[in-house]
Scaffold this active site. Structure first.
Site, PDB file in Angstrom:
ATOM      1  N   THR A 176       1.167   0.375  -6.874  1.00  0.00           N
ATOM      2  CA  THR A 176       2.493   0.121  -6.302  1.00  0.00           C
ATOM      3  C   THR A 176       2.446  -1.216  -5.603  1.00  0.00           C
ATOM      4  O   THR A 176       1.514  -1.482  -4.854  1.00  0.00           O
ATOM      5  CB  THR A 176       2.802   1.200  -5.237  1.00  0.00           C
ATOM      6  N   ARG A 211      11.007  14.139  -7.495  1.00  0.00           N
ATOM      7  CA  ARG A 211      10.219  13.758  -6.312  1.00  0.00           C
ATOM      8  C   ARG A 211      10.375  12.255  -6.000  1.00  0.00           C
ATOM      9  O   ARG A 211      10.330  11.423  -6.883  1.00  0.00           O
ATOM     10  CB  ARG A 211       8.742  14.085  -6.571  1.00  0.00           C
ATOM     11  N   VAL A 212      10.569  11.951  -4.742  1.00  0.00           N
ATOM     12  CA  VAL A 212      10.616  10.553  -4.305  1.00  0.00           C
ATOM     13  C   VAL A 212       9.604  10.387  -3.178  1.00  0.00           C
ATOM     14  O   VAL A 212       9.494  11.251  -2.312  1.00  0.00           O
ATOM     15  CB  VAL A 212      12.034  10.171  -3.803  1.00  0.00           C
ATOM     16  N   GLY A 213       8.880   9.295  -3.202  1.00  0.00           N
ATOM     17  CA  GLY A 213       7.880   9.031  -2.162  1.00  0.00           C
ATOM     18  C   GLY A 213       8.396   8.075  -1.104  1.00  0.00           C
ATOM     19  O   GLY A 213       9.604   7.960  -0.864  1.00  0.00           O
ATOM     20  N   ASP A 214       7.476   7.383  -0.500  1.00  0.00           N
ATOM     21  CA  ASP A 214       7.806   6.485   0.611  1.00  0.00           C
ATOM     22  C   ASP A 214       8.382   5.144   0.173  1.00  0.00           C
ATOM     23  O   ASP A 214       9.113   4.494   0.927  1.00  0.00           O
ATOM     24  CB  ASP A 214       6.543   6.193   1.419  1.00  0.00           C
ATOM     25  N   SER A 238       1.614   2.054 -12.426  1.00  0.00           N
ATOM     26  CA  SER A 238       2.295   2.625 -11.258  1.00  0.00           C
ATOM     27  C   SER A 238       3.572   1.903 -10.907  1.00  0.00           C
ATOM     28  O   SER A 238       4.169   2.175  -9.864  1.00  0.00           O
ATOM     29  CB  SER A 238       1.374   2.590 -10.032  1.00  0.00           C
ATOM     30  N   THR A 268       1.155   1.725   0.564  1.00  0.00           N
ATOM     31  CA  THR A 268       0.864   2.252  -0.768  1.00  0.00           C
ATOM     32  C   THR A 268       0.022   3.506  -0.578  1.00  0.00           C
ATOM     33  O   THR A 268      -0.556   3.725   0.480  1.00  0.00           O
ATOM     34  CB  THR A 268       0.141   1.203  -1.636  1.00  0.00           C
ATOM     35  N   GLY A 269      -0.019   4.342  -1.613  1.00  0.00           N
ATOM     36  CA  GLY A 269      -0.796   5.569  -1.507  1.00  0.00           C
ATOM     37  C   GLY A 269       0.105   6.788  -1.490  1.00  0.00           C
ATOM     38  O   GLY A 269       1.227   6.742  -2.003  1.00  0.00           O
ATOM     39  N   THR A 292       7.788   0.869  -7.351  1.00  0.00           N
ATOM     40  CA  THR A 292       6.785   1.827  -7.842  1.00  0.00           C
ATOM     41  C   THR A 292       7.385   2.775  -8.873  1.00  0.00           C
ATOM     42  O   THR A 292       8.605   2.952  -8.924  1.00  0.00           O
ATOM     43  CB  THR A 292       6.257   2.685  -6.661  1.00  0.00           C
TER      44      THR A 292
HETATM   45  C1  SD4 Z   1       4.555   7.067  -3.771  1.00  0.00           C
HETATM   46  N1  SD4 Z   1       3.508   5.366  -2.452  1.00  0.00           N
HETATM   47  O1  SD4 Z   1       5.456   7.279  -4.572  1.00  0.00           O
HETATM   48  C2  SD4 Z   1       3.888   5.712  -3.792  1.00  0.00           C
HETATM   49  C3  SD4 Z   1       2.736   5.781  -4.750  1.00  0.00           C
HETATM   50  C4  SD4 Z   1       1.838   4.605  -4.780  1.00  0.00           C
HETATM   51  O2  SD4 Z   1       0.479   3.307  -6.038  1.00  0.00           O
HETATM   52  O3  SD4 Z   1       1.681   3.882  -3.816  1.00  0.00           O
HETATM   53  N2  SD4 Z   1       1.228   4.391  -5.903  1.00  0.00           N
HETATM   54  O4  SD4 Z   1       4.145   7.919  -2.997  1.00  0.00           O
END
Ligand code: SD4
Length: 333
Positions: A192, A220-223, A90, A243-244, A210
């Site tokens: 992450t 796509r982009v996360g937090d 990850s 994380t998550g 991450t």
């Molecule tokens: C995301 N928070 O891109 C990250 C993913 C993650 O372990 O935490 N993976 O949403």
């Protein structure tokens, strides 16, 4: 929390804080006099907290701090360990790719001055946390994305390389057989790394890196690289990281929320629990199928962590000991 109360609280914890007049240190909204908080170097014990089982990363960061290095240097060096660890799918090299088979990395870093740098959706560069630091320190911007971020990294001497390892390629090919994507707890093989550190001067910095959700839509982009989402630091209060499932963290501005709750007097643990509450207590929220975990630290060196489900753990380096701890969690059903 009012400045005066904060000072009282900090003194009670034996941190040996002193106040001095200053024009360059911020004050809370209500105080008429500007007061600075200066931590006496002797009284501060370095501290590191990081998501998941990241023992080597935390040891690496702690070694930087014990030698008198800055919290910023510590979190960068710590995160680089996970970025180079090909087994962690990850983060960094060996991260699971998006649907198209491209590994794209997100990272951000924040220092004790409240400066921030981030890169989003970067291909071919392993140590994106260091690129994020360069964005913070060497550009007038806070975020660079995609090709521009990669070009910038190369201009700073980062070597482009293929980040898709044979193991991650194989996993992606197996996934393509059904190509079904929905965020299921742990499908992302969460690891992450979000890391927060306090150095011997008492300064706080944080970093987060991450490869994002496995098999995400391209683009796509996360937090994780977003200020206030995957990471937030306020050197007068504390820091938090997430994380998550990034979409849920972003919708509640989780890390910023935790720091603001600590500002209002909540402990890091209480603040993490309340931030998870913000997610799970939304009407109709089907939180059974996704995971979010938070870590936090305050200026006094107290730590907290909480997640929706069990399967979240973190490492803390404190008093020269690096402990891997199972997080407490919400969904005990
Ligand atoms: C995301 N928070 O891109 C990250 C993913 C993650 O372990 O935490 N993976 O949403």
């Amino acid at each position: 929390m009012k400045r005066r109360n904060f000072i009282k609280k900090a003194s009670a914890t034996g941190l040996g804080l002193v106040t001095v007049s200053s024009t360059f240190i911020s004050c809370d909204e209500t105080s008429e006099k500007k007061e600075a908080i200066v931590s006496t170097a002797k009284s501060i014990k370095p501290l590191v907290i990081a998501t998941w089982e990241t023992t080597l990363a935390v040891d690496t960061a702690a070694a930087v701090l014990e030698k008198g290095g800055s919290a910023l240097e510590a979190v960068e060096q710590g995160c680089r360990i996970e970025e180079a660890n090909e087994k962690g799918q990850s983060v960094g090299k060996g991260g699971l790719p998006d649907r198209d088979g491209d590994v794209t990395l997100d990272a951000c870093i924040m220092n004790e001055k409240g400066d921030y740098g981030a890169v989003l959706g970067v291909k071919n560069i392993m140590h994106v946390i260091s690129v994020a630091r360069k964005v913070m320190e060497d550009t007038p911007h806070v975020m660079l994305v995609g090709d521009g971020a990669e070009k910038f990294a190369v201009s700073k001497g980062f070597e482009p390389e293929n980040l898709l390892t044979a193991a991650s390629k194989k996993a992606w090919e197996a996934w393509k057989v059904t190509a079904e994507y929905k965020p299921i707890i742990n499908i992302e093989n969460h690891d992450t790394i979000g890391m927060l550190a306090i150095d011997k001067k008492g300064n706080i910095s944080g970093a987060c890196t991450t490869s994002g959700l496995a098999y995400k839509m391209a683009g796509r982009v996360g937090d994780s690289p977003i200020i206030g989402g995957g990471l937030f630091v306020d050197n007068e209060i504390g820091g938090a990281s997430a994380t998550g499932l990034g979409e849920e963290v972003l919708k509640t501005v989780g890390s910023f929320l935790i720091v603001e709750l600590m500002r209002q007097g909540k402990s890091p643990q209480e603040a993490c629990e309340m931030a998870i509450g913000r997610i799970v207590n939304k009407p109709g929220k089907d939180f059974k199928n996704f995971q979010v975990g938070y870590i936090a630290v305050n200026k006094q060196g107290e730590t907290g962590a909480y997640s929706i489900h069990e399967w979240f753990s973190y490492n803390v380096y404190k008093n020269k000991e690096n402990k891997h701890i199972q997080s407490d969690f919400f969904n005990k059903a």
